[in-house]
Design a protein around this motif. Structure first.
Motif, mmCIF file in Angstrom:
data_model
loop_
_atom_site.group_PDB
_atom_site.id
_atom_site.type_symbol
_atom_site.label_atom_id
_atom_site.label_comp_id
_atom_site.label_asym_id
_atom_site.label_seq_id
_atom_site.Cartn_x
_atom_site.Cartn_y
_atom_site.Cartn_z
ATOM 1 N N GLN A 45 -36.938 65.744 -23.586
ATOM 2 C CA GLN A 45 -36.993 66.172 -22.055
ATOM 3 C C GLN A 45 -36.068 67.324 -21.851
ATOM 4 O O GLN A 45 -36.017 67.855 -21.073
ATOM 5 C CB GLN A 45 -36.803 65.117 -21.437
ATOM 6 N N LYS A 67 -39.130 58.838 -20.838
ATOM 7 C CA LYS A 67 -38.858 57.297 -21.165
ATOM 8 C C LYS A 67 -37.619 56.931 -22.454
ATOM 9 O O LYS A 67 -38.243 57.616 -23.395
ATOM 10 C CB LYS A 67 -40.261 56.394 -21.375
ATOM 11 N N SER A 68 -36.855 56.372 -22.388
ATOM 12 C CA SER A 68 -35.774 55.876 -23.170
ATOM 13 C C SER A 68 -36.599 55.193 -24.036
ATOM 14 O O SER A 68 -37.045 54.313 -24.060
ATOM 15 C CB SER A 68 -34.277 55.630 -22.546
ATOM 16 N N ALA A 110 -34.873 59.537 -17.472
ATOM 17 C CA ALA A 110 -35.689 58.996 -16.404
ATOM 18 C C ALA A 110 -36.009 60.005 -15.495
ATOM 19 O O ALA A 110 -37.024 60.270 -14.937
ATOM 20 C CB ALA A 110 -35.549 57.634 -16.172
ATOM 21 N N ASP A 129 -43.434 55.235 -26.376
ATOM 22 C CA ASP A 129 -43.565 56.451 -25.339
ATOM 23 C C ASP A 129 -44.665 57.417 -25.913
ATOM 24 O O ASP A 129 -44.978 58.177 -25.086
ATOM 25 C CB ASP A 129 -42.172 57.084 -25.335
ATOM 26 N N SER A 184 -34.904 62.634 -26.666
ATOM 27 C CA SER A 184 -35.844 62.606 -25.728
ATOM 28 C C SER A 184 -37.051 63.400 -25.636
ATOM 29 O O SER A 184 -38.075 63.114 -25.128
ATOM 30 C CB SER A 184 -35.231 62.277 -24.472
ATOM 31 N N THR A 194 -36.515 49.387 -27.538
ATOM 32 C CA THR A 194 -37.579 49.371 -28.615
ATOM 33 C C THR A 194 -36.752 49.068 -29.983
ATOM 34 O O THR A 194 -35.616 49.289 -30.185
ATOM 35 C CB THR A 194 -38.393 50.599 -28.741
ATOM 36 N N ALA A 197 -30.629 56.703 -20.763
ATOM 37 C CA ALA A 197 -32.037 56.302 -20.150
ATOM 38 C C ALA A 197 -32.111 56.728 -18.723
ATOM 39 O O ALA A 197 -33.060 57.251 -18.456
ATOM 40 C CB ALA A 197 -32.110 54.787 -20.318
#
Length: 468
Positions: A70, A194-195, A189, A426, A68, A199, A185
């Motif tokens: 993050q 954003k997962s 968040a 993303d 991710s 997509t 996800a």
């Protein structure tokens, strides 16, 4: 890169050294791994029939969180010996006891619960900031996940809990992956990310070098790979509309290169009527999904120029001027007002930009090496592309560039041939093709070059396009 479209011409000018000031000025939104908060995700266990799906569940959950951008995943070898499965498994540490003077020389009582105390996870050796835990079971023929996230810096379980939720899936690997994706996800968040679950990556697959190329689609981690075309002859250069409802590609099904447009669900041919030309190829949707820009030999025996047409092929008109080799058009997804494309008009192929009338033409790359495969960032301010700058001819690496300042950053470095970058929705991930593993495969990475991951394993795979 599409060598069928490019003339082989010698490079003009010597390769220049990288501009230090350009690279210094270029910034991305991706933080380096050392600065990311750390998270522990011990392996989840499943009750009964759920256990057989836990290998794919645990792999999916960890991969989604780690990729991710993050959070930094800590090694399982650094985790405490005891793994809680739910909040009630934690034990409240006993209150501190005064030291008995008569026992001053005795060793102090244990200060760690080996994972039973939430504070165990904040201290060494794990030294993590967050802990995700939970368990799975099969109930009423449904795969059920109970997942929690804790801030281990908090003094007790109640104040530490950030997330506690139930997730459902089918009783198979697909259901386990779905539950893992959804839990990941929700975790991502909470940290502003954003997962990528939901997509898809469209790409070209062939079983062997002699097999026909077909268009396929897969999840961002390589799962759920699905064949979309079955022409039995070369189909390539996929594109996907912004809303994910349509995809386009080129194929020589009728023994000349034409463009096809299909709906995704249900999958059916939407009938794009191609202009009369030897070659109509490299389609790309406009941001509203109502038109297509493409490269074509229409009206000339030379290759090629940029055209735009309605979704059914009507209203076709040229955008770029004749007499040049223009290809790979991509419209700005934010403004819809300008196009980046590859062109051999100044010698070896370079990246150019123009408006929708063909005016305000400017070259973005500096003329050294070869540059192709431009892909717009969702913000409409940056592009990713393949460039041989600083390397021998044909040895491409992935770069990103700010189209206003021309400052750029190199993401791959002398690891095979790296081409066809495509931004994820993303804006912090890229898919690309690389042969660094020995043959052409699809890889993903963060937009600062970190966390490269190979996501295709079978056959030969190329030309990824990341969309909904």
């Amino acid at each position: 890169m599409k060598k069928t479209l490019w003339l082989i011409v010698p490079s003009i000018g010597a390769l220049l050294a990288l501009a230090a000031q350009q690279n210094k000025d270029f910034t991305t939104t991706i933080s380096k791994q050392g600065g990311l908060p750390k998270i522990a995700i011990p392996d989840f266990r499943g009750a009964g029939d759920a256990q057989k799906f836990m290998a794919v569940f645990n792999q999916t959950l960890a991969a989604d969180v780690e990729s991710s951008g993050q959070l930094k995943l800590i090694s399982k070898s650094m985790m405490p010996s005891f793994t809680p499965q739910q909040p009630s498994d934690f034990v409240t540490p006993p209150p501190a006891q005064p030291v008995n003077p008569r026992r001053r020389n005795e060793p102090p009582p244990p200060t760690s619960g080996g994972g039973h105390w939430i504070s165990d996870w904040a201290g060494p050796p794990s030294n993590t900031n967050y802990l995700a835990l939970g368990y799975t079971a099969v109930q009423n023929n449904v795969f059920v996940l109970r997942g929690w996230l804790f801030d281990v810096s908090k003094p007790d379980v109640t104040s530490a809990q950030m997330l506690g939720k139930t997730y459902l899936g089918s009783v198979d690997e697909a259901g386990a992956r779905k539950a893992a994706h959804e839990f990941a996800a929700d975790i991502v968040a909470l940290f502003g990310g954003k997962s990528m679950f939901g997509t898809h990556i469209y790409y070209v697959h062939r079983d062997t070098a002699q097999s026909p190329r077909e268009i396929w689609r897969m999840d961002p981690d390589g799962g759920n790979a699905t064949q979309l075309t079955r022409f039995g002859i070369t189909s390539h250069e996929p594109a996907v509309s912004a809303d994910g409802t349509k995809f386009a590609f080129s194929s020589n099904r009728a023994y000349k290169w034409d463009i096809f447009v299909f709906s995704v669900d249900p999958r059916r041919d939407l009938r794009f009527y191609n202009p009369n030309a030897r070659m109509n190829t490299q389609p790309s949707f406009t941001p509203d999904g109502k038109q297509i820009v493409f490269s074509s030999t229409a009206g000339t025996d030379k290759c090629c120029r940029i055209f735009i047409a309605n979704l059914d092929g009507s209203g076709v008109r040229p955008i770029s001027s004749p007499g040049f080799l223009d290809a790979e058009p991509k419209m700005n997804p934010k403004t819809g007002a300008d196009i980046v494309f590859s062109s051999g008009r100044s010698g070896p192929e370079q990246i150019y930009k123009m408006n929708m009338d063909g005016g305000d033409l400017e070259r973005l790359t500096d003329g050294t090496g070869e540059a192709s495969n431009a892909s717009w960032h969702p913000n409409g301010q940056q592009i990713a592309f393949a460039w041989t700058r600083g390397f021998s001819a044909g040895k491409f690496n992935i770069f990103i560039m700010d189209v206003t300042t021309r400052s750029y950053n190199q993401l791959t470095h002398d690891e095979g041939k790296n081409e066809n970058p495509s931004w994820a929705p993303d804006g912090i991930h890229l898919a690309f093709m690389s042969n660094r593993s020995g043959n052409e495969q699809i890889w993903t990475m963060l937009a600062n070059g970190d966390q490269p991951q190979r996501i295709t394993k079978q056959g030969l795979n190329s030309t990824p396009v990341w969309g909904m």
